[in-house]
Design an enzyme around this catalytic site. Structure first.
Site, PDB file in Angstrom:
ATOM      1  N   SER A 166       0.546  -1.420   0.201  1.00 23.09           N
ATOM      2  CA  SER A 166      -0.179  -0.085   0.242  1.00 23.09           C
ATOM      3  C   SER A 166       0.690   1.355  -0.147  1.00 23.09           C
ATOM      4  O   SER A 166       0.639   2.213   0.471  1.00 23.09           O
ATOM      5  CB  SER A 166      -0.741  -0.234   0.846  1.00 23.09           C
ATOM      6  OG  SER A 166       0.063   0.120   2.489  1.00 23.09           O
ATOM      7  N   ALA A 204       3.394   2.576  -5.174  1.00 19.96           N
ATOM      8  CA  ALA A 204       3.187   1.736  -6.158  1.00 19.96           C
ATOM      9  C   ALA A 204       2.094   1.423  -6.407  1.00 19.96           C
ATOM     10  O   ALA A 204       1.179   1.172  -7.308  1.00 19.96           O
ATOM     11  CB  ALA A 204       4.204   1.000  -6.507  1.00 19.96           C
ATOM     12  N   LYS A 247       0.109  -5.236   4.591  1.00 20.64           N
ATOM     13  CA  LYS A 247       0.861  -6.049   6.096  1.00 20.64           C
ATOM     14  C   LYS A 247       0.114  -4.654   7.032  1.00 20.64           C
ATOM     15  O   LYS A 247       0.083  -4.937   7.954  1.00 20.64           O
ATOM     16  CB  LYS A 247       1.968  -6.269   5.916  1.00 20.64           C
ATOM     17  CG  LYS A 247       3.425  -5.956   6.441  1.00 20.64           C
ATOM     18  CD  LYS A 247       4.400  -6.896   6.128  1.00 20.64           C
ATOM     19  CE  LYS A 247       5.713  -6.595   6.930  1.00 20.64           C
ATOM     20  NZ  LYS A 247       7.138  -7.252   6.931  1.00 20.64           N
ATOM     21  N   GLN A 299      10.176  12.201   2.636  1.00 14.28           N
ATOM     22  CA  GLN A 299      10.523  13.402   3.032  1.00 14.28           C
ATOM     23  C   GLN A 299      10.500  13.949   1.512  1.00 14.28           C
ATOM     24  O   GLN A 299      10.304  15.142   1.393  1.00 14.28           O
ATOM     25  CB  GLN A 299      11.560  13.603   4.082  1.00 14.28           C
ATOM     26  CG  GLN A 299      11.024  13.762   5.795  1.00 14.28           C
ATOM     27  CD  GLN A 299      13.057  13.927   6.489  1.00 14.28           C
ATOM     28  OE1 GLN A 299      12.934  14.454   5.822  1.00 14.28           O
ATOM     29  NE2 GLN A 299      12.504  13.406   8.031  1.00 14.28           N
ATOM     30  N   GLY A 355      10.967  15.092  -2.287  1.00  7.03           N
ATOM     31  CA  GLY A 355       9.911  15.012  -3.266  1.00  7.03           C
ATOM     32  C   GLY A 355       9.728  14.002  -4.604  1.00  7.03           C
ATOM     33  O   GLY A 355      10.540  13.093  -4.176  1.00  7.03           O
ATOM     34  N   GLU A 389      18.287  18.887  -4.779  1.00 12.02           N
ATOM     35  CA  GLU A 389      19.166  17.759  -4.152  1.00 12.02           C
ATOM     36  C   GLU A 389      20.602  17.393  -5.260  1.00 12.02           C
ATOM     37  O   GLU A 389      20.629  18.035  -5.999  1.00 12.02           O
ATOM     38  CB  GLU A 389      18.029  16.068  -4.463  1.00 12.02           C
ATOM     39  CG  GLU A 389      17.376  16.964  -2.740  1.00 12.02           C
ATOM     40  CD  GLU A 389      15.610  15.315  -2.510  1.00 12.02           C
ATOM     41  OE1 GLU A 389      16.458  14.313  -3.589  1.00 12.02           O
ATOM     42  OE2 GLU A 389      14.870  15.753  -2.044  1.00 12.02           O
ATOM     43  N   HIS A 443      21.693   6.144   3.233  1.00  7.56           N
ATOM     44  CA  HIS A 443      20.932   7.540   3.171  1.00  7.56           C
ATOM     45  C   HIS A 443      22.419   8.387   4.383  1.00  7.56           C
ATOM     46  O   HIS A 443      22.835   8.158   5.032  1.00  7.56           O
ATOM     47  CB  HIS A 443      19.819   8.460   3.164  1.00  7.56           C
ATOM     48  CG  HIS A 443      19.725   9.263   2.923  1.00  7.56           C
ATOM     49  ND1 HIS A 443      19.980  10.383   3.596  1.00  7.56           N
ATOM     50  CD2 HIS A 443      18.519   9.708   2.624  1.00  7.56           C
ATOM     51  CE1 HIS A 443      19.320  11.920   3.746  1.00  7.56           C
ATOM     52  NE2 HIS A 443      18.900  11.403   2.440  1.00  7.56           N
ATOM     53  N   ARG A 465      25.004  10.894  -3.589  1.00 10.08           N
ATOM     54  CA  ARG A 465      24.700  10.500  -1.821  1.00 10.08           C
ATOM     55  C   ARG A 465      25.227   9.442  -1.300  1.00 10.08           C
ATOM     56  O   ARG A 465      26.015   9.013  -0.405  1.00 10.08           O
ATOM     57  CB  ARG A 465      23.655   9.458  -1.927  1.00 10.08           C
ATOM     58  CG  ARG A 465      22.850  10.283  -1.004  1.00 10.08           C
ATOM     59  CD  ARG A 465      21.139   9.394  -1.525  1.00 10.08           C
ATOM     60  NE  ARG A 465      19.968  10.538  -1.584  1.00 10.08           N
ATOM     61  CZ  ARG A 465      18.974  10.123  -1.644  1.00 10.08           C
ATOM     62  NH1 ARG A 465      18.422   8.895  -1.713  1.00 10.08           N
ATOM     63  NH2 ARG A 465      18.347  11.142  -2.027  1.00 10.08           N
ATOM     64  N   HIS A 520      19.140   3.079   3.334  1.00  7.66           N
ATOM     65  CA  HIS A 520      17.931   4.071   2.800  1.00  7.66           C
ATOM     66  C   HIS A 520      16.516   3.222   1.894  1.00  7.66           C
ATOM     67  O   HIS A 520      15.732   2.893   1.500  1.00  7.66           O
ATOM     68  CB  HIS A 520      18.285   5.230   2.652  1.00  7.66           C
ATOM     69  CG  HIS A 520      17.284   6.198   2.518  1.00  7.66           C
ATOM     70  ND1 HIS A 520      16.015   6.817   3.058  1.00  7.66           N
ATOM     71  CD2 HIS A 520      16.999   7.448   0.872  1.00  7.66           C
ATOM     72  CE1 HIS A 520      15.672   7.333   2.456  1.00  7.66           C
ATOM     73  NE2 HIS A 520      16.123   7.513   1.326  1.00  7.66           N
ATOM     74  N   GLU A 522       9.634  -0.274  -5.367  1.00  9.64           N
ATOM     75  CA  GLU A 522      11.014  -0.493  -4.700  1.00  9.64           C
ATOM     76  C   GLU A 522      11.688  -1.718  -4.742  1.00  9.64           C
ATOM     77  O   GLU A 522      12.411  -2.402  -4.586  1.00  9.64           O
ATOM     78  CB  GLU A 522      11.220  -0.277  -3.364  1.00  9.64           C
ATOM     79  CG  GLU A 522      12.719  -0.292  -2.402  1.00  9.64           C
ATOM     80  CD  GLU A 522      12.220   0.206  -1.445  1.00  9.64           C
ATOM     81  OE1 GLU A 522      12.308   1.144  -0.766  1.00  9.64           O
ATOM     82  OE2 GLU A 522      14.001   0.196  -1.408  1.00  9.64           O
ATOM     83  N   ARG A 545      20.303   5.363  -6.815  1.00  7.45           N
ATOM     84  CA  ARG A 545      19.493   5.974  -7.231  1.00  7.45           C
ATOM     85  C   ARG A 545      19.367   7.376  -7.487  1.00  7.45           C
ATOM     86  O   ARG A 545      20.294   8.006  -6.326  1.00  7.45           O
ATOM     87  CB  ARG A 545      18.114   5.396  -6.371  1.00  7.45           C
ATOM     88  CG  ARG A 545      16.498   5.920  -6.620  1.00  7.45           C
ATOM     89  CD  ARG A 545      16.188   5.886  -5.597  1.00  7.45           C
ATOM     90  NE  ARG A 545      15.861   6.499  -4.515  1.00  7.45           N
ATOM     91  CZ  ARG A 545      15.854   6.842  -3.484  1.00  7.45           C
ATOM     92  NH1 ARG A 545      14.871   8.064  -4.525  1.00  7.45           N
ATOM     93  NH2 ARG A 545      16.203   7.180  -2.166  1.00  7.45           N
ATOM     94  N   SER A 583      11.951   7.266  -6.500  1.00  7.87           N
ATOM     95  CA  SER A 583      11.697   6.501  -5.744  1.00  7.87           C
ATOM     96  C   SER A 583      10.145   6.669  -6.195  1.00  7.87           C
ATOM     97  O   SER A 583       9.620   5.889  -6.461  1.00  7.87           O
ATOM     98  CB  SER A 583      12.112   6.064  -5.032  1.00  7.87           C
ATOM     99  OG  SER A 583      11.951   6.797  -4.004  1.00  7.87           O
TER     100      SER A 583
HETATM  101  C1  SIN Z   1      15.939  12.851   0.726  1.00  7.76           C
HETATM  102  O1  SIN Z   1      14.897  13.594   1.263  1.00  7.76           O
HETATM  103  O2  SIN Z   1      16.708  12.577   1.804  1.00  7.76           O
HETATM  104  C2  SIN Z   1      15.540  11.189   0.929  1.00  7.76           C
HETATM  105  C3  SIN Z   1      14.759  11.520  -1.149  1.00  7.76           C
HETATM  106  C4  SIN Z   1      14.834   9.815  -1.368  1.00  7.76           C
HETATM  107  O3  SIN Z   1      15.966   9.318  -1.295  1.00  7.76           O
HETATM  108  O4  SIN Z   1      14.434  10.311  -2.414  1.00  7.76           O
END
Ligand code: SIN
Length: 534
Positions: A26, A29, A47, A59, A61, A125, A241, A287, A348, A372, A383, A388
């Site tokens: 849920s 996707a 689940k 968090q 976007g 980002e 992350h 990252r 992450h 995922e 990624r 995602s």
């Molecule tokens: C983040 O807000 O740093 C994560 C975003 C993501 O993993 O796409």
């Protein structure tokens, strides 16, 4: 050693529900898929319901080339650079082009993305060559999007059942035929018969001690598909992350990359900025680079974390952009406009998963995977942030379209029976097993890997498998520990075989990227092979 199924069962004796299409999961996707399947007899099972998904907790976007001056070509290029030579280019083309349509339709349906004045606000980002990240409710984008879709799905006539745990899939040579599920409230098994199953059950972050993923994310879909013989690929690529909140006793809450996108600095425990020693993009480096730089600084300064510094940024802007981070840190006595935020890396996002084509089809007819849990090659070895949620939207709709047009052969088998190998009762503390797996994976198969550690870790996993699969569990925690064990073994295997460093997979004994390794490792229960990167 790994049994065919995790429990004994006889489908002739179990309650049976029939569905044209069964969706498991849920997150974004699963929900988007369900919406695209309105008008069919679709059942969505989950689940943990809405809140225990990575989507709800996201968090970051949604990246989409919607701003003036941006283009799908630029988004494609950035995604390919981040993916370090292993992306499936065709999948990325689909992502960046169809992504625009998928995000635009969310807005048409009434989802509000954050604006600056009259225009959409695009955040920045690491790895993005321009500002292209849309947020909703600031750093609570996942919650906003998931709640919006959940409401649409639950009022669409699609049957949604929560508290159902996927134990195993049922399949014959011609294809998938159903799923064995555990009702976690009633503690009873049941069967949903369906010739079309879409797995959207998310990643597997919980196999690592430090993770941003909710407790429910234990790789159940990947492990169930593996038991049925599906092909899995790119399992050595798990993204860490760089910045999760680190305070003893506090949850590993994500401190979004958008914080660095807004101009936040990373400082070591001596208060020095260090990222420009590692990459020309400093705090906005990819990252994996930021993660390894932080680990290096933690070692050099003998500390358990580094710090994010936002104190030089306008206070009003910081609070407006990051309300969730602000409120979380406040509950631990930190004011993010005045205090430094202690952070360190955590597992992450799983780039690897069940191998699919661009329509979500796996190697088992009728079994689809999206989001995922799947690997269609869109992310390559690493990624790009905020791709995602977009992937979830785009490939969910494609799988739904494909499944609508699918003709399947009628099933031969009407009843499935299985007897779990009886070996007497054995005491296994599933929570202790989970803790041991998590600690082992973090230490030996985490941000930095080498042959000696990986070999030692594999020996341990194989040792634990010897007794962990002697036990027939009857509750989700036990199945989760077994799924985590299966997936950990597969990840270590793939990490050992890939004798190079690429993207999120870093081998201290093979630190270079090697051209001859521009290949994917594919693993199934019966087979192992390499394929060329597309
Ligand atoms: C983040 O807000 O740093 C994560 C975003 C993501 O993993 O796409």
């Amino acid at each position: 050693m790994i049994p065919e199924y995790l429990v004994s069962f006889d489908t002739g004796l179990l309650p049976v529900e029939e569905a044209d299409i069964l969706i498991v999961g849920s997150g974004i996707a699963g929900l988007r898929c369900a919406l695209a399947l309105q008008g069919t007899k679709t059942v969505l099972v989950s689940k943990g319901g809405l809140e225990n998904t990575c989507t709800y907790n996201a968090q970051g976007g949604i990246a989409a080339a919607l701003d003036h001056g941006d283009s799908p070509e630029k988004h494609l290029e950035d995604t390919l650079v981040a993916g370090a030579g292993l992306n499936n280019r065709a999948a990325v083309e689909v992502l960046v082009r169809e992504g625009i349509q998928r995000v635009s339709e969310l807005m048409e349906w009434g989802l509000k993305f954050d604006t600056a004045g009259q225009r959409l606000h695009f955040g920045r980002e690491g790895g993005h060559s321009c500002s292209r990240i849309l947020h909703s409710l600031g750093d609570a984008t996942g919650q906003a999007v998931a709640s919006f879709l959940w409401k649409m799905v639950t009022s669409s006539g699609i049957k949604v059942i929560t508290d159902l745990f996927l134990v195993d899939l049922l399949a014959e040579e011609e294809g998938v035929r159903g799923a064995l599920l555990l009702d976690t409230e009633k503690k009873k098994l049941l069967v949903v018969k369906s010739n079309n199953i879409i797995l959207a059950s998310g990643g597997a972050g919980q196999i690592f001690q430090e993770t941003t993923n909710p407790a429910a994310i234990t790789g159940d879909g990947q492990a169930a598909a593996y038991r049925r013989g599906a092909e899995l690929t790119d399992l050595e690529f798990f993204q860490f992350h760089p910045t999760t909140f680190y305070l003893a006793g506090a949850p590993r809450f994500l401190i979004s990359e958008a914080v660095r996108g807004e101009g936040g600095y990373l400082r070591n425990s001596s208060g020095q900025r260090f990222m420009s020693d590692y990459h020309r993009l400093a705090e906005l480096a990819p990252r994996d680079v930021v993660t390894r730089a932080i680990i290096d600084q933690m070692k050099k300064t003998n500390s358990t974390c580094v710090y994010l510094d936002l104190t030089h940024l306008p206070k009003g802007r910081v609070r407006r952009r990051f309300p969730a981070i602000d409120s979380f840190c406040r509950s631990y006595g930190l004011d993010i406009t005045r205090d430094l935020i202690p952070v360190r890396p955590a597992a992450h996002y799983f780039m690897g998963g069940i191998r699919t084509d661009l329509w979500g089809q796996t190697s088992i007819p009728g079994l689809y995977a999206v989001g995922e849990v799947a690997c269609n090659g869109v992310h390559g070895a690493n990624r790009l942030g905020s791709n995602s949620l977009l992937e979830g939207l785009v490939f969910a709709v494609r799988a739904a379209e494909h499944v609508r047009g699918r003709q399947c052969r009628p099933g031969r088998t009407t009843k499935w029976r299985y007897r779990f190998p009886q070996t007497g009762d054995i005491l296994i503390d599933r929570e202790d097993l989970k803790r041991s797996i998590k600690s082992l994976m973090w230490r030996y198969a985490g941000t930095e890997r080498n042959r000696v550690d990986l070999t030692a870790a594999l020996e341990k996993i194989e040792n634990w498998e010897r007794y962990a699969f002697l036990k027939e569990f009857h509750e989700p925690g036990g199945f989760e520990s077994q799924n985590m064990l299966i997936l950990s073994g597969l990840i270590i295997n793939a990490a050992l075989r890939r004798q190079e460093s690429r993207g999120a997979h870093f081998r201290t004994d093979f630190p270079e990227t090697v051209n001859t390794w521009k290949k994917h490792i594919v693993i199934s229960r019966q087979d192992f092979f390499l394929t060329e990167a597309l």
